[in-house]
Every structure is written in structure tokens, then in C-alpha cells.
Motif scaffolding. Sequence first.
Motif, PDB file in Angstrom:
ATOM      1  N   LEU A 261       0.821  -1.223   0.000  1.00 47.32           N
ATOM      2  CA  LEU A 261       0.000   0.000   0.000  1.00 47.32           C
ATOM      3  C   LEU A 261       0.847   1.262   0.000  1.00 47.32           C
ATOM      4  O   LEU A 261       0.524   2.242  -0.682  1.00 47.32           O
ATOM      5  N   LEU A 262       1.934   1.277   0.759  1.00 47.09           N
ATOM      6  CA  LEU A 262       2.715   2.495   0.925  1.00 47.09           C
ATOM      7  C   LEU A 262       3.561   2.785  -0.303  1.00 47.09           C
ATOM      8  O   LEU A 262       3.943   1.886  -1.056  1.00 47.09           O
ATOM      9  N   PHE A 263       3.871   4.074  -0.480  1.00 49.99           N
ATOM     10  CA  PHE A 263       4.773   4.474  -1.550  1.00 49.99           C
ATOM     11  C   PHE A 263       6.214   4.140  -1.164  1.00 49.99           C
ATOM     12  O   PHE A 263       6.557   4.116   0.023  1.00 49.99           O
ATOM     13  N   GLU A 264       7.046   3.912  -2.169  1.00 52.75           N
ATOM     14  CA  GLU A 264       8.455   3.646  -1.925  1.00 52.75           C
ATOM     15  C   GLU A 264       9.103   4.856  -1.256  1.00 52.75           C
ATOM     16  O   GLU A 264       8.774   6.001  -1.564  1.00 52.75           O
ATOM     17  N   GLU A 265      10.033   4.587  -0.346  1.00 52.09           N
ATOM     18  CA  GLU A 265      10.614   5.662   0.470  1.00 52.09           C
ATOM     19  C   GLU A 265      11.858   6.255  -0.191  1.00 52.09           C
ATOM     20  O   GLU A 265      12.734   5.538  -0.671  1.00 52.09           O
ATOM     21  N   MET A 377       6.129  18.257  -8.067  1.00 47.48           N
ATOM     22  CA  MET A 377       6.270  18.213  -9.516  1.00 47.48           C
ATOM     23  C   MET A 377       5.845  16.847 -10.080  1.00 47.48           C
ATOM     24  O   MET A 377       5.870  15.826  -9.371  1.00 47.48           O
ATOM     25  N   PRO A 378       5.476  16.796 -11.359  1.00 49.89           N
ATOM     26  CA  PRO A 378       5.027  15.526 -11.946  1.00 49.89           C
ATOM     27  C   PRO A 378       6.114  14.471 -12.030  1.00 49.89           C
ATOM     28  O   PRO A 378       5.813  13.282 -12.169  1.00 49.89           O
ATOM     29  N   GLN A 379       7.381  14.864 -11.947  1.00 51.27           N
ATOM     30  CA  GLN A 379       8.461  13.887 -12.005  1.00 51.27           C
ATOM     31  C   GLN A 379       8.378  12.884 -10.855  1.00 51.27           C
ATOM     32  O   GLN A 379       8.854  11.746 -10.971  1.00 51.27           O
ATOM     33  N   LEU A 380       7.747  13.275  -9.757  1.00 53.21           N
ATOM     34  CA  LEU A 380       7.614  12.357  -8.624  1.00 53.21           C
ATOM     35  C   LEU A 380       6.795  11.129  -9.020  1.00 53.21           C
ATOM     36  O   LEU A 380       7.009  10.035  -8.476  1.00 53.21           O
ATOM     37  N   LYS A 385       6.401   5.194  -9.562  1.00 54.97           N
ATOM     38  CA  LYS A 385       5.860   4.240 -10.533  1.00 54.97           C
ATOM     39  C   LYS A 385       4.354   4.451 -10.735  1.00 54.97           C
ATOM     40  O   LYS A 385       3.565   3.497 -10.791  1.00 54.97           O
ATOM     41  N   LEU A 386       3.971   5.726 -10.844  1.00 51.78           N
ATOM     42  CA  LEU A 386       2.570   6.084 -11.024  1.00 51.78           C
ATOM     43  C   LEU A 386       2.330   6.783 -12.354  1.00 51.78           C
ATOM     44  O   LEU A 386       1.262   7.365 -12.565  1.00 51.78           O
ATOM     45  N   HIS A 392      -8.329   6.987 -15.338  1.00 51.68           N
ATOM     46  CA  HIS A 392      -8.425   7.114 -13.886  1.00 51.68           C
ATOM     47  C   HIS A 392      -7.144   6.576 -13.264  1.00 51.68           C
ATOM     48  O   HIS A 392      -6.905   5.374 -13.243  1.00 51.68           O
ATOM     49  N   SER A 393      -6.309   7.466 -12.808  1.00 54.47           N
ATOM     50  CA  SER A 393      -5.057   7.082 -12.175  1.00 54.47           C
ATOM     51  C   SER A 393      -4.596   8.223 -11.289  1.00 54.47           C
ATOM     52  O   SER A 393      -5.059   9.361 -11.415  1.00 54.47           O
ATOM     53  N   ILE A 394      -3.695   7.912 -10.354  1.00 54.82           N
ATOM     54  CA  ILE A 394      -3.118   8.958  -9.513  1.00 54.82           C
ATOM     55  C   ILE A 394      -2.208   9.803 -10.390  1.00 54.82           C
ATOM     56  O   ILE A 394      -1.217   9.311 -10.918  1.00 54.82           O
TER      57      ILE A 394
END
Length: 460
Positions: A261-265, A377-380, A385-386, A392-394
Motif C-alpha cells: 500500500l505504501l509508496f516507496e521511500e 512536480m510531476p516527475q515524482l 511508478k505512477l 483514472h489514475s493517480i
Amino acid sequence: MAYINLEDVELGFAEKPEVPNKLTSSYFPSKIGGKPAWLHLLTLPHPEDLFCEKCNKPRVFLLQVYAPIGHLPHCYHRTLFVFCCKEPSCHTRNCNKSFLVLRCNLPQANSFYTAESSEILNGDIHKKALNVDKLVEKAGLAKSDTTQIVHPLVQEDFQDENVTHGINTSLCMSDANSTGSLKVEETTMGGQHQAEAVKCISKLPPLCVVCGCSGPKRCAKCQCVNYCSREHQVIHWKAGHKRYCGNEKLPTSGGAEDGGLLFEEFEIITEPEPPIKTTPEKSEAERMKVYHEFVKMNPEKLEAVKMDNLTLDDVEKGVKKDKQFLSFKKRIAVEPDQVIRYQRGGEPLWISRENMADKIPNCERCGSRRVFEFQVMPQLLYHLKLDSTANHSIDWGMLAVYSCESSCDSGPDSVFYQPEFTVKLMECCNSDFFSSLMKSSSLCSSLGNWVILMCSYSIR
């Protein structure tokens, strides 16, 4: 050739942490993903405050930025936390309801961190130490007690026995097990002191084993793990808790307790934005020369455009209508890997003229106006990996965070995590023109680069 002065703009970059344990509360990190490193340790946001306004499920920690304000004594420590819903259907165009920003600030003299002068580790990271003495004193435990206690909020800080990094070691703290329960060394104290130690540490809120937020709910069977919600209990059960629930020996830490569930750190490393070189505007004749050179070198691209019923005139006219997007791309091209732009009191680097957030609401608590603090920024999306092209997406083109200008304090109701305001904008490629341009399978990046080159000279 002139230079644009970009004073006070700090850029943030995502890097894998060399020492993951340093992304914890006592180091005041700026970081992405994983579990939040809370600033105020006793009064955390209620789980329902983190629920998405659309699906009513818990939002997940996205990132935090440590941003103290030197001239405000109550903001000696200050962190902004960003949470994000993981349900793709909740992320609609230019809608901020799936995001939440919380701000927390503390004065230099507080119950959690030592007031000694800051340390510098590796030359550039601001550090402080957990003030165990004050935490114990506030809970009513005698300082002379040598109890070994720990809590998930601080346990990672003490896993390296060779590194004390300024921690107040008048109380020796040991590791906790992966369930987030408290480990008390009974051999070092009598029954009375043991009870006092449990009383002390119970002041710290239990944390959800999945997301690291406040976890008032507990597994009814084993009574060893806490959760913020039913949803996260189900995730943990499927991730492996069903195999050891009720066992006397719980597994050691390191399992996938979050079920993915969590995002990579990542750690956020900052540096000043470099100056941008500017060039004088080219004449029409010079621009046409660029055009003819491109067509001569890439005749197949011209044919591809014609096959898609999109003329080069259409391309140029469409791009000229979206100068804001091109200006955005031109600005970030100097440091294309940036994931954060920080400039408190400045202006966002807008990606679109659509929904420019002309009306930012004042702070609901004190009435002060909100000012721009930083943007994501969108680079994140790539690092997390989004970067999906699904409807429909993050997704975001930019997230602009606005915070209370006075960074108001908790107030009499002791709400230490104050909500702030977010503006979400999508990139212009979602406009009708750019949608046609980007969805054309035969158009490649070289054509896109030419389009920007051809039209950006008029951007000022």
C-alpha cells in the motif's frame, strides 16, 4: 546572454536513503513515501481526519517537508505532511479532494526534542535529538528510573548501537518488535517502576502497523497490533498477519506489513535552483530556417503528421495557445529531475492557466491569508511508478501547497496538525489540442521537441 535571478527557490530531488533509519522523527527529515516521521509525538491526527473526502478510505502518506521559520519562535521546528488517496477513481481533473496537507510546528523548548545547538551530519543535514527526559517527566516518571522502553515513533532511531547522534541516553531504549507493541526489560526494574514505565509510554499513541498513522483499533484476537481502520486491518491480515495472529512469538520486522500500500521511500535532497540562461527572440526568418532544417532532416515525421490529419500549422497554433505549459517545460528543463520546488511566500511555477487558484482561502483557525509554500512536480510520479496514461489514475501536473502566513499555533484545543490548502492542476497535454498531439502514435519525441523549440521563442 542574460541570466534570470531565481533567488530563494529551492529544488528537491528524490534519492534512495543511504541510511534509512535517519528518515525518522529525531532527524527532522524531508522525505517521500514510507510512514510519516511525526513531529509532535503525543497528539497525532485522528484517523478519520485522514480519510478521503470521496471514497472515505484512509489516505496514504505521500511526502513531508521540514521547513522551520527562523523569525517565528513557535516554528523552530515545522513540518508539512502531504497525504494522498490511493483509489485511482478519486483522482479527477484539477480536484484536490483526494489530497490532504497537514502542518505541525513546535518551539525550540518542547517536550520531545533537546534544545541544544543543532548538529550537522554529513555537512548538510539539520539534526536534533529526541528528548527522552522531557517525555518521561511529562508522563510522570522519575528521571532516576533506568527503564528500557521504546515506541514505534522512535524505535528506528536506536537500531544502530554504534550511533547515538546526540540522543539523550539518560534512559537506554531498546528495539521494539515489528507489531508496534512496547518492549520493557523487566530485569532492570521492580514492579512499581515497570508500571510507571508502561504508564509513561502509554502516553504515546499506538500506531497503525500498516501506515504509521494513529491506530486506536486493535486486533481483537492477539491484541498485539493496532490499526487506523478496518481497511488497513484487512490489508495486514492478507499480508501475513493471519499466519501468526495469536502465536506467542511474533515475526521480526522486515515483512511487507503494508501489503504494497505504501509508496516507496526516498529522501528529499535540496539545492538552490540554478540560474536560467535566456536567449533573444528569434526572427520569423530564423524560425522558418529551423523549421525547414527539421523537415529536411526528418521527412518521415512530416508524413506522419499528415497521416494523422494534424498539420504543422495546427501544431504551432495549438502550442502557442498553451504558452504557460511551454514556459513550465522550459523552466524545469534546467533540472528535469526536480520533484519539489520550495519558495515560501513566492509564486508557483504554474503548468496551466486553467484554474490558477485566484482565490486561496484564508486560514480557518486564525484568519491569516495563506501563502505559497512549495509545489510537488510531476516527475515524482515516475519515482513512485505512477506514470500511467489511464483515464483514472493517480496523476497531477503540479500540486501547489499554500500554508498559513503566520503558521498559527495549536491553540487552546491542542490540535497540533493543522490542515492547509492544496491546488491540483493537470498539464496542458490534457487539453483538446495536446490530447490529439500526444495520442498520435506516429508522433515521436523529436517532433515534440521541435514543436517546443519552434514556439518557445515567443514565451516571455
